[in-house]
Motif scaffolding. Sequence first.
Motif, mmCIF file in Angstrom:
data_model
loop_
_atom_site.group_PDB
_atom_site.id
_atom_site.type_symbol
_atom_site.label_atom_id
_atom_site.label_comp_id
_atom_site.label_asym_id
_atom_site.label_seq_id
_atom_site.Cartn_x
_atom_site.Cartn_y
_atom_site.Cartn_z
ATOM 1 N N VAL A 1 0.831 -1.203 0.000
ATOM 2 C CA VAL A 1 0.000 0.000 0.000
ATOM 3 C C VAL A 1 0.867 1.255 0.000
ATOM 4 O O VAL A 1 0.614 2.218 -0.729
ATOM 5 N N PHE A 2 1.952 1.242 0.793
ATOM 6 C CA PHE A 2 2.844 2.401 0.866
ATOM 7 C C PHE A 2 4.200 2.150 0.214
ATOM 8 O O PHE A 2 4.896 3.093 -0.166
ATOM 9 N N ASN A 3 4.578 0.880 0.093
ATOM 10 C CA ASN A 3 5.916 0.590 -0.428
ATOM 11 C C ASN A 3 6.042 0.831 -1.934
ATOM 12 O O ASN A 3 7.155 0.872 -2.470
ATOM 13 N N ILE A 4 4.925 0.959 -2.639
ATOM 14 C CA ILE A 4 5.020 1.219 -4.073
ATOM 15 C C ILE A 4 5.450 2.658 -4.359
ATOM 16 O O ILE A 4 5.839 2.999 -5.468
ATOM 17 N N MET A 5 5.425 3.513 -3.338
ATOM 18 C CA MET A 5 5.876 4.890 -3.512
ATOM 19 C C MET A 5 7.396 4.936 -3.421
ATOM 20 O O MET A 5 8.048 4.055 -2.838
ATOM 21 N N ASN A 6 7.962 5.990 -3.987
ATOM 22 C CA ASN A 6 9.406 6.178 -3.792
ATOM 23 C C ASN A 6 9.648 6.676 -2.365
ATOM 24 O O ASN A 6 8.733 7.126 -1.678
ATOM 25 N N ASP A 7 10.878 6.600 -1.912
ATOM 26 C CA ASP A 7 11.191 6.860 -0.504
ATOM 27 C C ASP A 7 10.805 8.276 -0.071
ATOM 28 O O ASP A 7 10.251 8.479 1.008
ATOM 29 N N GLU A 8 11.104 9.250 -0.909
ATOM 30 C CA GLU A 8 10.814 10.628 -0.527
ATOM 31 C C GLU A 8 9.310 10.879 -0.454
ATOM 32 O O GLU A 8 8.817 11.481 0.501
ATOM 33 N N GLU A 9 8.604 10.400 -1.446
ATOM 34 C CA GLU A 9 7.158 10.583 -1.465
ATOM 35 C C GLU A 9 6.497 9.812 -0.325
ATOM 36 O O GLU A 9 5.579 10.311 0.337
ATOM 37 N N ARG A 10 6.974 8.603 -0.069
ATOM 38 C CA ARG A 10 6.379 7.798 0.998
ATOM 39 C C ARG A 10 6.612 8.439 2.356
ATOM 40 O O ARG A 10 5.709 8.494 3.195
ATOM 41 N N GLU A 11 7.831 8.935 2.599
ATOM 42 C CA GLU A 11 8.126 9.551 3.892
ATOM 43 C C GLU A 11 7.269 10.793 4.105
ATOM 44 O O GLU A 11 6.743 11.009 5.209
ATOM 45 N N ASP A 12 7.117 11.604 3.058
ATOM 46 C CA ASP A 12 6.299 12.806 3.190
ATOM 47 C C ASP A 12 4.838 12.438 3.439
ATOM 48 O O ASP A 12 4.174 13.035 4.301
ATOM 49 N N PHE A 13 4.343 11.443 2.717
ATOM 50 C CA PHE A 13 2.947 11.041 2.868
ATOM 51 C C PHE A 13 2.694 10.424 4.238
ATOM 52 O O PHE A 13 1.727 10.760 4.923
ATOM 53 N N LEU A 14 3.593 9.517 4.662
ATOM 54 C CA LEU A 14 3.404 8.852 5.948
ATOM 55 C C LEU A 14 3.550 9.827 7.108
ATOM 56 O O LEU A 14 2.877 9.673 8.144
ATOM 57 N N THR A 15 4.400 10.818 6.979
ATOM 58 C CA THR A 15 4.567 11.805 8.038
ATOM 59 C C THR A 15 3.277 12.581 8.272
ATOM 60 O O THR A 15 2.946 12.949 9.403
ATOM 61 N N ARG A 16 2.542 12.829 7.204
ATOM 62 C CA ARG A 16 1.275 13.537 7.346
ATOM 63 C C ARG A 16 0.146 12.617 7.790
ATOM 64 O O ARG A 16 -0.840 13.085 8.385
ATOM 65 N N MET A 17 0.258 11.311 7.510
ATOM 66 C CA MET A 17 -0.842 10.393 7.776
ATOM 67 C C MET A 17 -0.706 9.619 9.076
ATOM 68 O O MET A 17 -1.702 9.383 9.770
ATOM 69 N N ILE A 18 0.496 9.214 9.428
ATOM 70 C CA ILE A 18 0.711 8.269 10.530
ATOM 71 C C ILE A 18 1.146 9.032 11.779
ATOM 72 O O ILE A 18 1.962 9.951 11.703
ATOM 73 N N PRO A 19 0.616 8.666 12.950
ATOM 74 C CA PRO A 19 1.092 9.281 14.200
ATOM 75 C C PRO A 19 2.586 9.026 14.404
ATOM 76 O O PRO A 19 3.140 8.027 13.933
ATOM 77 N N LYS A 20 3.226 9.914 15.103
ATOM 78 C CA LYS A 20 4.674 9.819 15.293
ATOM 79 C C LYS A 20 5.069 8.535 16.014
ATOM 80 O O LYS A 20 6.143 7.979 15.736
ATOM 81 N N ALA A 21 4.229 8.055 16.914
ATOM 82 C CA ALA A 21 4.574 6.839 17.657
ATOM 83 C C ALA A 21 4.673 5.622 16.750
ATOM 84 O O ALA A 21 5.445 4.687 17.039
ATOM 85 N N ASP A 22 3.933 5.589 15.630
ATOM 86 C CA ASP A 22 3.934 4.441 14.721
ATOM 87 C C ASP A 22 4.645 4.724 13.408
ATOM 88 O O ASP A 22 4.717 3.842 12.542
ATOM 89 N N LEU A 23 5.181 5.909 13.248
ATOM 90 C CA LEU A 23 5.779 6.293 11.961
ATOM 91 C C LEU A 23 6.994 5.434 11.613
ATOM 92 O O LEU A 23 7.181 5.036 10.450
ATOM 93 N N GLU A 24 7.781 5.085 12.598
ATOM 94 C CA GLU A 24 9.007 4.318 12.331
ATOM 95 C C GLU A 24 8.692 2.942 11.758
ATOM 96 O O GLU A 24 9.422 2.439 10.885
#
Length: 359
Positions: A201-224
């Motif tokens: 679901v998220f791994n098909i994105m490139n690293d930069e796009e995925r990190e930016d998207f996940l940072t906005r979507m996922i809480p910091k506690a689960d982001l890693e």
Amino acid sequence: MCLCFQKVNGNDGTDMHLLNKIFIWLIFIALLPAFYFGARTLKVHSVWRQLYNERTAELQKEKMDNYIIKHGEGDPSDPKSKPSLGRLETTLRRLQTFRGLAAWFDCPVEVDNSGNARLVIEDVNENAIPPGTRVYAFEVTNEEAVGKYMGMFTVEDVAQGEVVLSADPSRFSYPRIRNMITRSNANWTIYTVMPTDEHDVFNIMNDEEREDFLTRMIPKADLEYYLNDGKVDSKTGEVYERPLVAYDVIFELNLAENILLADQLVVATYEEASLRKTAETAEAYRLLRENEKRELVQKQTASQEEVNTIREVNQKLSRVVDNYNRRETQYLKDIRAKAMEIVNHYRAQGAKSTSRTTQ
């Protein structure tokens, strides 16, 4: 004199007899309002007793209906039996799961203040999504807002390319969720079965796009966990895979927890209101008792004053009676003296007459 006293005494008896009759008639007349209000009281008691019996019967019926809704009635294998609400939900969930995943993406939607959502879906019909179907709605991500999980909805009506959904009342009752649903300004995607979590679901994105998207979507506690998913550990050389999330189970548990918390809040609110009502009743009872005490003190004071007044009048009457007794004694003494003088006079006259006759 004896005849005079007997006549006076006879008049006193007649007066007392007439006074007793008057008192009896006055008591009888005073009892008429008591009989009337007693009859009215019995009628009121009868009406309230009938109303109480009717409400008790209705309450028992509602309790029985709630019990049937919660636990069901009859043998589950009997087609005429009434299954419980939990069993119906389980059956519906299984039917939807066996039916397979059906989804409608990026549907324009209008939501009213009551939580009813009207989605525009072309070529939709009741065979594709029949009324009563439970669906899961997600807000589509756009540039203005981040997509959100809107919640579980029930299909109310399907007609002319539109689907009307009603929000789950147990979830819609929360102000934050209600505002999120009613203020949604993006299209929705609905699923008949909750989508499963997948690594791609998220791994098909490139690293930069995925990190930016996940940072906005996922809480910091689960982001890693999401950022490291699919990466090779430099120390062990193993590929890290984040644990997949069973969204349907988590959302169901979350909904159940919310319902339990809401029930506890209702119970706490009710207990608080009950305690407040009890305190108000106790305060009113205390004020009532203080007023009664004040009235009793006033009545006691008035009664004491009446007793003192009666005692003074009694003392005066006693003095008057004593004076009358003394005067009566003196009158009797004077009468006896006069009588003796008359008797002695007549005796003397008789003696003189006898002496003359003898001579």
